[in-house]
Design a protein around this motif. Structure first.
Motif, mmCIF file in Angstrom:
data_model
loop_
_atom_site.group_PDB
_atom_site.id
_atom_site.type_symbol
_atom_site.label_atom_id
_atom_site.label_comp_id
_atom_site.label_asym_id
_atom_site.label_seq_id
_atom_site.Cartn_x
_atom_site.Cartn_y
_atom_site.Cartn_z
ATOM 1 N N THR A 2 49.543 31.618 23.188
ATOM 2 C CA THR A 2 48.465 32.587 23.126
ATOM 3 C C THR A 2 47.255 32.037 23.864
ATOM 4 O OG1 THR A 2 49.228 33.346 20.976
ATOM 5 C CG2 THR A 2 47.007 33.917 21.580
ATOM 6 N N THR A 3 46.714 32.840 24.748
ATOM 7 C CA THR A 3 45.519 32.447 25.485
ATOM 8 C C THR A 3 44.303 32.921 24.708
ATOM 9 O OG1 THR A 3 46.725 32.721 27.542
ATOM 10 C CG2 THR A 3 44.346 32.611 27.705
ATOM 11 N N SER A 4 43.290 32.088 24.620
ATOM 12 C CA SER A 4 42.101 32.449 23.854
ATOM 13 C C SER A 4 41.332 33.573 24.535
ATOM 14 C CB SER A 4 41.189 31.240 23.687
ATOM 15 O OG SER A 4 40.548 30.921 24.913
ATOM 16 N N PHE A 5 40.570 34.282 23.723
ATOM 17 C CA PHE A 5 39.725 35.349 24.236
ATOM 18 C C PHE A 5 38.783 34.808 25.300
ATOM 19 C CE2 PHE A 5 35.680 37.631 24.139
ATOM 20 C CZ PHE A 5 36.113 38.899 24.476
ATOM 21 N N GLY A 6 38.192 33.647 25.031
ATOM 22 C CA GLY A 6 37.248 33.054 25.980
ATOM 23 C C GLY A 6 37.875 32.771 27.324
ATOM 24 N N ALA A 7 39.090 32.237 27.317
ATOM 25 C CA ALA A 7 39.778 31.923 28.568
ATOM 26 C C ALA A 7 40.113 33.196 29.346
ATOM 27 C CB ALA A 7 41.048 31.124 28.291
ATOM 28 N N GLN A 8 40.554 34.231 28.640
ATOM 29 C CA GLN A 8 40.882 35.487 29.317
ATOM 30 C C GLN A 8 39.623 36.153 29.858
ATOM 31 O OE1 GLN A 8 43.348 38.004 26.898
ATOM 32 N NE2 GLN A 8 45.111 36.678 27.151
ATOM 33 N N ALA A 9 38.549 36.133 29.074
ATOM 34 C CA ALA A 9 37.292 36.740 29.524
ATOM 35 C C ALA A 9 36.752 36.007 30.746
ATOM 36 C CB ALA A 9 36.267 36.729 28.395
ATOM 37 N N LEU A 10 36.833 34.686 30.749
ATOM 38 C CA LEU A 10 36.363 33.903 31.886
ATOM 39 C C LEU A 10 37.160 34.234 33.147
ATOM 40 C CD1 LEU A 10 34.495 31.696 32.965
ATOM 41 C CD2 LEU A 10 36.184 30.022 32.215
ATOM 42 N N ALA A 11 38.479 34.345 33.007
ATOM 43 C CA ALA A 11 39.312 34.680 34.155
ATOM 44 C C ALA A 11 38.977 36.069 34.698
ATOM 45 C CB ALA A 11 40.793 34.599 33.766
ATOM 46 N N LEU A 12 38.801 37.044 33.801
ATOM 47 C CA LEU A 12 38.467 38.397 34.242
ATOM 48 C C LEU A 12 37.071 38.475 34.837
ATOM 49 C CD1 LEU A 12 40.026 40.527 31.376
ATOM 50 C CD2 LEU A 12 40.742 40.463 33.769
ATOM 51 N N ALA A 13 36.130 37.735 34.256
ATOM 52 C CA ALA A 13 34.767 37.722 34.805
ATOM 53 C C ALA A 13 34.772 37.123 36.205
ATOM 54 C CB ALA A 13 33.834 36.940 33.891
ATOM 55 N N GLY A 14 35.551 36.068 36.413
ATOM 56 C CA GLY A 14 35.660 35.474 37.740
ATOM 57 C C GLY A 14 36.274 36.425 38.741
ATOM 58 N N LEU A 15 37.301 37.147 38.319
ATOM 59 C CA LEU A 15 37.932 38.134 39.183
ATOM 60 C C LEU A 15 36.943 39.235 39.557
ATOM 61 C CD1 LEU A 15 40.531 39.271 40.516
ATOM 62 C CD2 LEU A 15 40.929 40.492 38.374
ATOM 63 N N ALA A 16 36.210 39.738 38.570
ATOM 64 C CA ALA A 16 35.227 40.785 38.834
ATOM 65 C C ALA A 16 34.142 40.295 39.785
ATOM 66 C CB ALA A 16 34.606 41.282 37.524
ATOM 67 N N ALA A 17 33.746 39.038 39.643
ATOM 68 C CA ALA A 17 32.717 38.485 40.536
ATOM 69 C C ALA A 17 33.230 38.381 41.970
ATOM 70 C CB ALA A 17 32.274 37.113 40.034
ATOM 71 N N ARG A 18 34.453 37.870 42.128
ATOM 72 C CA ARG A 18 35.007 37.673 43.474
ATOM 73 C C ARG A 18 35.357 38.989 44.152
ATOM 74 N NH1 ARG A 18 37.704 33.939 40.582
ATOM 75 N NH2 ARG A 18 39.636 35.118 40.626
ATOM 76 N N VAL A 19 36.020 39.878 43.430
ATOM 77 C CA VAL A 19 36.546 41.098 44.032
ATOM 78 C C VAL A 19 35.501 42.217 44.094
ATOM 79 C CG1 VAL A 19 38.297 42.909 43.756
ATOM 80 C CG2 VAL A 19 38.901 40.516 43.356
ATOM 81 N N LEU A 20 34.692 42.339 43.036
ATOM 82 C CA LEU A 20 33.763 43.455 42.937
ATOM 83 C C LEU A 20 32.313 43.067 43.204
ATOM 84 C CD1 LEU A 20 35.230 44.981 39.653
ATOM 85 C CD2 LEU A 20 35.701 45.714 42.000
ATOM 86 N N GLY A 21 32.041 41.773 43.204
ATOM 87 C CA GLY A 21 30.665 41.328 43.379
ATOM 88 C C GLY A 21 29.815 41.513 42.129
ATOM 89 N N TRP A 22 30.486 41.652 40.969
ATOM 90 C CA TRP A 22 29.768 41.858 39.719
ATOM 91 C C TRP A 22 29.124 40.571 39.238
ATOM 92 C CZ3 TRP A 22 33.103 45.195 35.874
ATOM 93 C CH2 TRP A 22 33.264 46.484 36.408
ATOM 94 N N ARG A 23 27.928 40.694 38.681
ATOM 95 C CA ARG A 23 27.278 39.582 37.992
ATOM 96 C C ARG A 23 27.802 39.560 36.554
ATOM 97 N NH1 ARG A 23 21.715 41.885 38.115
ATOM 98 N NH2 ARG A 23 23.099 43.598 37.739
ATOM 99 N N PRO A 24 27.604 38.478 35.799
ATOM 100 C CA PRO A 24 28.092 38.445 34.414
ATOM 101 C C PRO A 24 27.629 39.640 33.578
ATOM 102 C CG PRO A 24 27.472 36.247 35.087
ATOM 103 C CD PRO A 24 27.046 37.175 36.206
ATOM 104 N N ALA A 25 26.381 40.046 33.729
ATOM 105 C CA ALA A 25 25.883 41.186 32.943
ATOM 106 C C ALA A 25 26.649 42.465 33.269
ATOM 107 C CB ALA A 25 24.396 41.385 33.189
ATOM 108 N N ASP A 26 27.037 42.635 34.531
ATOM 109 C CA ASP A 26 27.830 43.806 34.930
ATOM 110 C C ASP A 26 29.188 43.782 34.237
ATOM 111 O OD1 ASP A 26 25.797 44.564 36.766
ATOM 112 O OD2 ASP A 26 26.688 43.286 38.308
ATOM 113 N N PHE A 27 29.808 42.609 34.227
ATOM 114 C CA PHE A 27 31.121 42.460 33.601
ATOM 115 C C PHE A 27 31.047 42.781 32.108
ATOM 116 C CE2 PHE A 27 33.997 39.745 31.134
ATOM 117 C CZ PHE A 27 35.214 40.232 31.562
#
Length: 65
Positions: A2-27
């Motif tokens: 099981t992957t922790s919520f924090g690890a999954q959120a970090l991975a998705l936030a990184g993806l959103a930043a790279r692909v969409l240009g989102w800042r953490p607040a946007d994510f």
């Protein structure tokens, strides 16, 4: 494994930043459906893969309930 919520959120936030240009607040302001739509995940995004029950399981694992 099981992957922790924090690890999954970090991975998705990184993806959103790279692909969409989102800042953490946007994510964090976006819903899972909005993130899926922004990433144009198509029909598979319409099928809930991360619902309330999944969130609660991750939170239980993270907080050791």
């Amino acid at each position: 494994m099981t992957t922790s919520f924090g690890a999954q959120a970090l991975a998705l936030a990184g993806l959103a930043a790279r692909v969409l240009g989102w800042r953490p607040a946007d994510f964090w302001a976006a819903t899972p459906a909005e993130l899926a739509a922004a990433l144009a995940l198509g029909a598979e995004a319409a099928t809930p893969g991360f619902d309330r029950a999944a969130l609660e399981r991750l939170m239980e694992n993270e907080h050791g309930r």
